[in-house]
Design a protein around this motif. Structure first.
Motif: not given
Length: 214
Positions: A58, A104, A107, A134-135, A141, A144-145, A147-148, A182
């Motif tokens: 990443d 995933v 990207s 992904l965004d 999304r 990504l959430s 991951r955060q 993922e």
């Protein structure tokens, strides 16, 4: 190690096993410490594995298992799809919307399994193999959430509207606790807004798929 074995191949396989055992990825330094080799060796191993899509890194430099692992055996991808289908079918029929499992791929978010409802007059045409950044879209999304907030338990579900197709809304929840994978489970529907009950139902389906893939 015996005379018949390859030290480099052994190290590469150990890298894959180490990455498969973590949901958050590992840095070059962490891999170097775990393998007991210098960072230069790890860089070479990762570069080779990346060429075969077995590992991806990443933006922060953390290495994770790549989607290429799923392509190693032709039977693996159908097994992932097969494991997810019961929960996706139930979700599609319950909500009356197209359900999907998204993973995933670099990207991008890649739909690997899609189930359409059988009783609705119309629904969004969403096919396996469809990919998007992904965004954009609920599926990406949601990933990504996760991951955060990797240590916050299940991050819940994500709702979007009109990001991938005009007039379409989406809801998705990430897969949690599936080593080396993922992804997210979600639905897409022709609606101005996602009904209130859909988000929790998608969250339940994501948990069911995660359980089936463990």
């Amino acid at each position: 190690m015996t005379a018949e074995t390859s030290q480099t191949l052994d190290r590469g396989l150990r890298v894959l096993k180490l990455l498969a055992d973590t949901d958050h990825g590992l840095t070059v330094t962490e891999l170097s410490n775990k393998l007991g080799v210098n960072r230069t060796v790890v860089y070479r191993l990762l570069a080779t594995l990346e060429q075969h899509a077995l590992v991806r890194r990443d933006l922060g430099g953390r290495a994770r298992v790549g989607l290429g692992v799923l392509r190693l055996g032709r039977q693996v991808h159908p097994l992932v799809r097969e494991a997810a289908l019961p929960a996706l079918r139930a979700l599609a029929e319950d909500i009356g919307a197209t359900a999907h499992l998204t993973l995933v791929d670099g990207s991008d978010a890649l739909a690997v399994a899609v189930v359409e409802p059988t009783w609705t007059d119309y629904h969004v045409a969403y096919r396996a193999g469809f990919r998007h950044p992904l965004d954009r879209g609920a599926a990406g999304r949601a990933i990504l959430s996760a991951r955060q907030t990797p240590d916050a338990g299940h991050p819940g579900y994500t709702l979007t509207h009109g990001e991938l197709e005009a007039g379409a809304s989406g809801a998705a929840a990430p897969l949690v606790g599936v080593s080396g994978v993922e992804g997210s489970v979600g639905v897409v529907m022709l609606a101005d807004a996602v009904p209130e009950r859909v988000g929790p139902r998608v969250l339940d389906a994501a948990r069911e798929v995660a359980d089936a893939l463990r």
